[in-house]
Design a protein around this motif. Structure first.
Motif, mmCIF file in Angstrom:
data_model
loop_
_atom_site.group_PDB
_atom_site.id
_atom_site.type_symbol
_atom_site.label_atom_id
_atom_site.label_comp_id
_atom_site.label_asym_id
_atom_site.label_seq_id
_atom_site.Cartn_x
_atom_site.Cartn_y
_atom_site.Cartn_z
ATOM 1 N N ALA A 50 -5.444 -2.049 -10.236
ATOM 2 C CA ALA A 50 -4.893 -0.665 -9.971
ATOM 3 C C ALA A 50 -3.878 -0.947 -8.400
ATOM 4 O O ALA A 50 -2.889 -0.018 -8.186
ATOM 5 C CB ALA A 50 -6.016 0.359 -9.552
ATOM 6 N N ILE A 51 -4.398 -1.808 -7.659
ATOM 7 C CA ILE A 51 -3.614 -1.911 -6.394
ATOM 8 C C ILE A 51 -2.147 -2.494 -6.867
ATOM 9 O O ILE A 51 -1.161 -2.042 -5.963
ATOM 10 C CB ILE A 51 -4.264 -3.053 -5.715
ATOM 11 N N THR A 52 -2.124 -3.401 -7.734
ATOM 12 C CA THR A 52 -0.647 -4.012 -8.084
ATOM 13 C C THR A 52 0.135 -2.843 -8.685
ATOM 14 O O THR A 52 1.293 -3.172 -8.830
ATOM 15 C CB THR A 52 -0.828 -5.090 -8.980
ATOM 16 N N ARG A 53 -0.710 -1.922 -9.374
ATOM 17 C CA ARG A 53 0.201 -0.662 -9.774
ATOM 18 C C ARG A 53 0.645 0.159 -9.274
ATOM 19 O O ARG A 53 1.413 1.186 -9.673
ATOM 20 C CB ARG A 53 -0.657 -0.085 -11.276
ATOM 21 N N VAL A 54 0.246 0.165 -7.947
ATOM 22 C CA VAL A 54 0.807 1.399 -7.060
ATOM 23 C C VAL A 54 2.333 1.416 -6.969
ATOM 24 O O VAL A 54 2.608 2.685 -6.913
ATOM 25 C CB VAL A 54 0.297 1.102 -5.583
ATOM 26 N N PRO A 55 3.164 0.361 -7.008
ATOM 27 C CA PRO A 55 4.785 0.518 -6.863
ATOM 28 C C PRO A 55 4.943 1.653 -8.179
ATOM 29 O O PRO A 55 6.109 1.938 -8.192
ATOM 30 C CB PRO A 55 5.168 -0.723 -6.826
ATOM 31 N N ARG A 56 4.275 1.386 -9.365
ATOM 32 C CA ARG A 56 4.727 2.040 -10.472
ATOM 33 C C ARG A 56 4.888 3.528 -10.489
ATOM 34 O O ARG A 56 5.588 4.239 -11.153
ATOM 35 C CB ARG A 56 3.890 1.785 -11.484
ATOM 36 N N LEU A 57 4.018 4.039 -9.272
ATOM 37 C CA LEU A 57 3.992 5.532 -9.164
ATOM 38 C C LEU A 57 5.149 6.192 -8.284
ATOM 39 O O LEU A 57 5.483 7.337 -8.340
ATOM 40 C CB LEU A 57 2.690 5.975 -8.436
ATOM 41 N N GLU A 58 5.750 5.076 -7.754
ATOM 42 C CA GLU A 58 7.154 5.428 -7.148
ATOM 43 C C GLU A 58 7.129 6.481 -6.107
ATOM 44 O O GLU A 58 7.679 7.567 -6.182
ATOM 45 C CB GLU A 58 8.285 5.797 -8.063
ATOM 46 N N LEU A 59 6.079 6.378 -5.414
ATOM 47 C CA LEU A 59 5.574 7.475 -4.261
ATOM 48 C C LEU A 59 6.461 7.140 -2.975
ATOM 49 O O LEU A 59 6.962 6.109 -2.505
ATOM 50 C CB LEU A 59 4.110 7.409 -3.950
ATOM 51 N N PRO A 60 6.782 8.207 -2.421
ATOM 52 C CA PRO A 60 7.391 8.052 -0.984
ATOM 53 C C PRO A 60 6.231 7.575 -0.090
ATOM 54 O O PRO A 60 5.140 7.444 -0.366
ATOM 55 C CB PRO A 60 7.847 9.481 -0.519
ATOM 56 N N PRO A 61 7.070 6.992 1.118
ATOM 57 C CA PRO A 61 5.887 6.346 1.992
ATOM 58 C C PRO A 61 4.621 7.270 2.393
ATOM 59 O O PRO A 61 3.583 6.736 2.742
ATOM 60 C CB PRO A 61 6.689 5.957 3.238
ATOM 61 N N GLY A 62 4.837 8.466 2.572
ATOM 62 C CA GLY A 62 3.835 9.607 2.925
ATOM 63 C C GLY A 62 2.653 9.580 2.053
ATOM 64 O O GLY A 62 1.678 9.934 2.460
ATOM 65 N N LEU A 63 2.984 9.058 0.825
ATOM 66 C CA LEU A 63 1.904 9.102 -0.181
ATOM 67 C C LEU A 63 1.236 7.752 -0.468
ATOM 68 O O LEU A 63 0.385 7.729 -1.033
ATOM 69 C CB LEU A 63 2.210 10.031 -1.466
ATOM 70 N N ALA A 64 2.440 6.920 -0.563
ATOM 71 C CA ALA A 64 1.988 5.348 -0.959
ATOM 72 C C ALA A 64 1.036 4.932 0.242
ATOM 73 O O ALA A 64 0.021 4.227 -0.323
ATOM 74 C CB ALA A 64 3.187 4.825 -1.063
ATOM 75 N N ARG A 65 1.183 5.226 1.510
ATOM 76 C CA ARG A 65 0.524 4.388 2.330
ATOM 77 C C ARG A 65 -0.978 4.767 2.411
ATOM 78 O O ARG A 65 -1.783 3.833 2.270
ATOM 79 C CB ARG A 65 1.087 4.708 3.898
ATOM 80 N N PRO A 66 -1.359 6.170 2.301
ATOM 81 C CA PRO A 66 -2.655 6.338 2.546
ATOM 82 C C PRO A 66 -3.170 6.067 1.055
ATOM 83 O O PRO A 66 -4.614 5.725 0.998
ATOM 84 C CB PRO A 66 -2.739 8.072 2.514
#
Length: 320
Positions: A208-224
């Protein structure tokens, strides 16, 4: 009467001074030593504090009450387990006190692990496209792992109870329902399956951690999101460490040197669970959830994506 008169290979622990112990007492210490009073007090006090923190979070955070309630319940069981070890310090030969201590300390990781499973489902449900993080539906994952935990813990408690029963029967020259070795195998089977499944969950968490970039989230959502997943991974690691220790102990045998060491019990049983609970209690889990203002920007994904790309291009031009 010394230890050699009991004729238990490998046992070098305390012997009951009463040659004819009353019902509920064994001729040897089922702990294989006299439990430390200080460790019991520290364990009960620390887990009691964790329980109060989780109850506070539970009362103030409506959307995550199940999460904090599970951790509070697990901490309460740990308090009971270490309180029983305090009683074991007073009389280490009482079988029912040992069984109560073992039951509570071994079962406590069930609600703790359930909270860790639930934490990953928060990542899948609270973030946009979060379902991509998991390889199976969140409810299926939680149900599967909790069910396996309950079954394997029940098997472990059965094995521990049978150790006490068998040893008591043997010391009274009565017929035992099984051998000590068989009771140990029951414990080992439960631990082996539990360790395998929790290791599988940890691999799913890493995926799941390796798949975080797939969500294409802005920093304000990806960081938390990463903070939530990393804290979950850290807590899960210490729970896994404790489970692997239990497995190693049972592989060596009930009367092995590892199970006879109170130092190893303290370092690899009590401390890892304390660290895991501390990580999960440092901040309420809802602290990492997406803020409303960040989600508002996702109402028009294409425009938002173009804006992020434009901002990124401008940044690169300035650097160049």
């Amino acid at each position: 009467m010394d230890a050699s008169s009991i004729r238990i290979p490998g046992y070098r622990g305390p012997i009951n001074p009463n040659p004819n112990p009353p019902d509920g007492e064994a001729r040897i210490s089922i702990y294989l030593y006299r439990p430390w009073l200080a460790a019991g007090i520290v364990g009960a006090a620390v887990f009691g504090l964790v329980m109060l923190v989780q109850l506070w979070y539970m009362l103030r955070r409506r959307g995550t009450r199940w999460f904090h309630g599970l951790l509070a319940f697990g901490a309460l069981m740990e308090v009971g387990g270490y309180a029983a070890r305090i009683k074991g310090y007073q009389n280490m030969f009482r079988v029912y006190v040992f069984v109560a201590s073992y039951f509570l300390i071994v079962v406590a990781p069930i609600p703790i692990a359930a909270a860790i499973y639930l934490m990953l489902t928060y990542a899948a449900s609270r973030w946009p496209n979060g379902r991509r993080l998991l390889v199976m539906p969140p409810k299926v994952m939680v149900t599967l792992f909790i069910t396996v935990d309950i079954i394997t813990i029940a098997v472990q408690v059965l094995g521990a109870a049978m150790v006490g029963v068998v040893q008591t029967k043997l010391n009274r020259n009565e017929r035992a329902p099984m051998t000590i070795k068989t009771a140990g195998y029951i414990l080992l089977a439960g631990l082996a399956v539990q360790t395998a499944f929790f290791t599988t969950f940890m691999l799913l968490l890493l995926l799941a951690i390796t798949r975080v970039p797939r969500l294409e989230l802005p920093p304000g959502l990806a960081r938390p999101l990463r903070m939530l997943l990393y804290s979950n991974l850290a807590a899960g690691f210490f729970v896994l460490l404790r489970t692997v220790y239990r497995l190693a102990v049972e592989c060596q045998g009930y009367f092995g040197s590892a199970n006879s060491s109170q130092t190893l019990f303290t370092v690899f049983e009590m401390v890892p669970v304390i660290v895991a609970m501390t990580i999960l209690s440092a901040v309420p889990v809802a602290r990492w959830f997406p803020k409303a203002e960040h989600l508002e920007h996702l109402e028009h994904p294409e425009q938002t994506s173009q804006a992020w790309q434009t901002q990124s291009d401008v940044t690169h031009e300035v650097k160049d």
